[in-house]
Scaffold this active site. Structure first.
Site, PDB file in Angstrom:
ATOM      1  N   CYS A 120       0.816  -1.225   0.000  1.00  0.00           N
ATOM      2  CA  CYS A 120       0.000   0.000   0.000  1.00  0.00           C
ATOM      3  C   CYS A 120       0.845   1.268   0.000  1.00  0.00           C
ATOM      4  O   CYS A 120       0.341   2.352  -0.295  1.00  0.00           O
ATOM      5  CB  CYS A 120      -0.956   0.007   1.190  1.00  0.00           C
ATOM      6  SG  CYS A 120      -2.138  -1.335   1.161  1.00  0.00           S
ATOM      7  N   HIS A 260      -2.707   7.326   3.144  1.00  0.00           N
ATOM      8  CA  HIS A 260      -3.213   6.103   2.514  1.00  0.00           C
ATOM      9  C   HIS A 260      -4.599   5.808   3.084  1.00  0.00           C
ATOM     10  O   HIS A 260      -4.804   5.857   4.297  1.00  0.00           O
ATOM     11  CB  HIS A 260      -2.260   4.935   2.788  1.00  0.00           C
ATOM     12  CG  HIS A 260      -2.859   3.615   2.436  1.00  0.00           C
ATOM     13  ND1 HIS A 260      -3.387   3.378   1.194  1.00  0.00           N
ATOM     14  CD2 HIS A 260      -3.056   2.487   3.168  1.00  0.00           C
ATOM     15  CE1 HIS A 260      -3.874   2.145   1.161  1.00  0.00           C
ATOM     16  NE2 HIS A 260      -3.689   1.582   2.345  1.00  0.00           N
ATOM     17  N   ASN A 289     -10.284   0.328   0.571  1.00  0.00           N
ATOM     18  CA  ASN A 289      -8.824   0.405   0.491  1.00  0.00           C
ATOM     19  C   ASN A 289      -8.375  -0.125  -0.870  1.00  0.00           C
ATOM     20  O   ASN A 289      -8.479  -1.314  -1.130  1.00  0.00           O
ATOM     21  CB  ASN A 289      -8.228  -0.428   1.639  1.00  0.00           C
ATOM     22  CG  ASN A 289      -6.705  -0.418   1.658  1.00  0.00           C
ATOM     23  OD1 ASN A 289      -6.073   0.059   0.721  1.00  0.00           O
ATOM     24  ND2 ASN A 289      -6.134  -0.954   2.718  1.00  0.00           N
TER      25      ASN A 289
HETATM   26  N1  COA Z   1     -18.476  -8.385   9.580  1.00  0.00           N
HETATM   27  C1  COA Z   1     -18.869  -8.756  10.807  1.00  0.00           C
HETATM   28  N2  COA Z   1     -18.035  -9.187  11.749  1.00  0.00           N
HETATM   29  C2  COA Z   1     -16.731  -9.238  11.433  1.00  0.00           C
HETATM   30  C3  COA Z   1     -16.253  -8.869  10.176  1.00  0.00           C
HETATM   31  C4  COA Z   1     -17.172  -8.435   9.232  1.00  0.00           C
HETATM   32  N3  COA Z   1     -16.811  -8.046   7.991  1.00  0.00           N
HETATM   33  N4  COA Z   1     -14.914  -9.027  10.157  1.00  0.00           N
HETATM   34  C5  COA Z   1     -14.553  -9.474  11.368  1.00  0.00           C
HETATM   35  N5  COA Z   1     -15.645  -9.616  12.131  1.00  0.00           N
HETATM   36  C6  COA Z   1     -15.734 -10.093  13.506  1.00  0.00           C
HETATM   37  C7  COA Z   1     -14.536 -10.892  13.914  1.00  0.00           C
HETATM   38  O1  COA Z   1     -14.701 -12.229  13.487  1.00  0.00           O
HETATM   39  C8  COA Z   1     -14.568 -10.758  15.409  1.00  0.00           C
HETATM   40  O2  COA Z   1     -15.499 -11.676  15.907  1.00  0.00           O
HETATM   41  P1  COA Z   1     -15.190 -12.499  17.245  1.00  0.00           P
HETATM   42  O3  COA Z   1     -15.018 -11.444  18.309  1.00  0.00           O
HETATM   43  O4  COA Z   1     -16.414 -13.314  17.392  1.00  0.00           O
HETATM   44  O5  COA Z   1     -13.948 -13.247  16.964  1.00  0.00           O
HETATM   45  C9  COA Z   1     -15.164  -9.365  15.633  1.00  0.00           C
HETATM   46  O6  COA Z   1     -15.747  -8.978  14.379  1.00  0.00           O
HETATM   47  C10 COA Z   1     -14.173  -8.321  16.068  1.00  0.00           C
HETATM   48  O7  COA Z   1     -13.060  -8.430  15.251  1.00  0.00           O
HETATM   49  P2  COA Z   1     -11.851  -7.465  15.474  1.00  0.00           P
HETATM   50  O8  COA Z   1     -10.714  -7.902  14.619  1.00  0.00           O
HETATM   51  O9  COA Z   1     -11.592  -7.277  16.918  1.00  0.00           O
HETATM   52  O10 COA Z   1     -12.449  -6.072  14.948  1.00  0.00           O
HETATM   53  P3  COA Z   1     -11.755  -4.703  14.932  1.00  0.00           P
HETATM   54  O11 COA Z   1     -12.553  -3.749  15.718  1.00  0.00           O
HETATM   55  O12 COA Z   1     -10.300  -4.781  15.214  1.00  0.00           O
HETATM   56  O13 COA Z   1     -11.908  -4.277  13.404  1.00  0.00           O
HETATM   57  C11 COA Z   1     -10.634  -4.257  11.376  1.00  0.00           C
HETATM   58  C12 COA Z   1     -11.371  -5.100  12.384  1.00  0.00           C
HETATM   59  C13 COA Z   1     -10.029  -5.177  10.319  1.00  0.00           C
HETATM   60  C14 COA Z   1     -11.619  -3.318  10.687  1.00  0.00           C
HETATM   61  C15 COA Z   1      -9.526  -3.439  12.091  1.00  0.00           C
HETATM   62  O14 COA Z   1      -8.722  -4.294  12.863  1.00  0.00           O
HETATM   63  C16 COA Z   1      -8.655  -2.690  11.125  1.00  0.00           C
HETATM   64  O15 COA Z   1      -9.075  -1.705  10.563  1.00  0.00           O
HETATM   65  N6  COA Z   1      -7.397  -3.136  10.924  1.00  0.00           N
HETATM   66  C17 COA Z   1      -6.520  -2.529   9.943  1.00  0.00           C
HETATM   67  C18 COA Z   1      -6.824  -3.100   8.579  1.00  0.00           C
HETATM   68  C19 COA Z   1      -6.113  -2.364   7.480  1.00  0.00           C
HETATM   69  O16 COA Z   1      -6.278  -1.189   7.340  1.00  0.00           O
HETATM   70  N7  COA Z   1      -5.300  -3.090   6.680  1.00  0.00           N
HETATM   71  C20 COA Z   1      -4.629  -2.552   5.574  1.00  0.00           C
HETATM   72  C21 COA Z   1      -3.484  -1.693   5.991  1.00  0.00           C
HETATM   73  S1  COA Z   1      -2.654  -1.078   4.622  1.00  0.00           S
END
Ligand code: COA
Length: 334
Positions: A120, A260, A289
């Site tokens: 990215c 980004h 993204n």
């Molecule tokens: N819809 C519903 N539930 C979802 C889901 C979706 N699309 N994706 C994940 N979940 C669930 C998970 O399974 C988890 O369930 P569990 O508690 O039963 O295991 C729950 O939601 C919480 O997951 P968690 O990972 O704690 O959520 P979060 O608040 O951290 O948000 C992201 C997840 C991915 C949005 C967040 O971690 C994030 O933004 N990370 C950075 C990602 C990114 O930008 N990557 C590219 C960088 S260049």
């Protein structure tokens, strides 16, 4: 990558362009294919919809569309380009480079072409690389493209990742100008010890394309979302501070911060830490993204919408798989 030398020639962005595929996939559409909801996606990411390319479009097709817009904006012909870099993690194929396919499509017959892989952060790395090649006089006019067909490389059965990404392309034309500042000193870094937090583990020489590998779905992007989130916020915030220091500027000097577009919570957290929330550019709601394409698409939108005008400084900051990161300050000289 070390800090750029203070340019022998000052290099400016003289044209920008973007291409987003027509097909819009909303959060509600995703509710029909994985166990998710519009509320979950929007509250966690700020994303409402994303664009998905057609089956007959490869990354180079998206890139060529954006390139044509940027060339028209710059008012130059494709034969004037002598350096063409495509930043992508979703190339048409392993080789030849996607840049060579773009060259053929747009008729940039005098260009030296290569791809740059920094996930990215790729477009920012490519901007810095092109700037330095122009600054030291090895080329005169560069076309830098960030282009991704992420939809091919994500697992549409994995709700943790498939809701987060979209397809698109953005392009920038660079040239030495008589401007005083142009593309200023950039700061860049990487940490390969964290590669496993965001990667596509299968399909390369480490884990070749076998039936077993495909059965394990290792050809698709994998991510430890929470870890990535923390590193992205910390590293992008620090990169902004480092870029300001490297150019002897303060946050008050910057008209618009263009990060980004990973997700809105990351962007807002950076804005809040730097006390510049109202100057953070955000379009992730529309495109999700788009990896290396996100930054040049955002720059193009910021300029075309009048958020950036001649004489303004914009601060570009990126983070991605590797991990890779960086920041650059650009004076808009057009
Ligand atoms: N819809 C519903 N539930 C979802 C889901 C979706 N699309 N994706 C994940 N979940 C669930 C998970 O399974 C988890 O369930 P569990 O508690 O039963 O295991 C729950 O939601 C919480 O997951 P968690 O990972 O704690 O959520 P979060 O608040 O951290 O948000 C992201 C997840 C991915 C949005 C967040 O971690 C994030 O933004 N990370 C950075 C990602 C990114 O930008 N990557 C590219 C960088 S260049």
């Amino acid at each position: 990558m070390s800090k750029s030398p203070n340019s022998l020639r000052i290099v400016s962005i003289i044209g920008t362009g973007a291409y987003l595929p027509e097909n819009t996939v909303t959060n509600r559409d995703l509710e029909k294919i994985v166990d998710t909801s519009d509320e979950w996606i929007y509250s966690r990411t700020g994303m409402r919809e994303r664009r998905i390319a057609r089956d007959d479009q490869a990354t180079s097709d998206l890139a060529a569309e954006a390139a044509q817009v940027a060339l028209a904006d710059a008012g130059i012909g494709s034969e004037e380009i002598d350096l063409l870099i495509v930043a992508t993690l979703s190339p048409d194929m392993f080789f030849p480079s996607t840049a060579c396919f773009v060259q053929e499509k747009i008729g940039a017959k005098n260009a030296c072409c290569y791809d740059l892989g920094a996930a990215c952060s790729g477009s920012l790395y490519a901007l810095e690389t092109a700037k330095n090649q122009i600054a030291c006089g090895s080329v005169n006019t560069a076309l830098v493209i960030g282009a991704e067909k992420m939809s091919t490389f994500i697992d549409w059965k994995d709700r943790n990742t498939c809701v987060l990404f979209g397809d698109g392309a953005g392009a920038m034309v660079l040239r030495a100008t008589g401007a005083e500042r142009g593309v200023m000193n950039g700061v860049f870094g990487s940490d390969g010890s964290l590669a496993r937090l965001l990667w596509t583990p299968g399909g390369g020489s480490r884990n070749p394309m076998t039936h077993d590998m495909l059965d394990r779905n290792e050809q698709y992007l994998k991510m430890e979302g929470r870890d990535v989130y923390k590193h992205a916020v910390t590293q992008m915030t620090q990169s902004v501070r480092d870029a300001l220091a490297a150019n002897h500027l303060s946050a008050d000097d910057i008209k618009c911060f263009i990060p980004h577009q990973a997700n809105a919570r990351i962007v807002n957290a950076i804005g809040s830490r730097l006390h510049v929330e109202d100057r953070m550019f955000l379009n992730v709601e529309k495109y999700a993204n788009t990896s290396a394409a996100a930054l040049p698409i955002a720059i193009d939108e910021a300029v075309r919408s009048g958020r950036i005008v001649k004489g303004d400084l914009m601060l570009l900051v990126a983070f991605g798989g590797g991990f890779t990161w960086g920041a650059d300050i650009v004076e808009w000289t057009k």
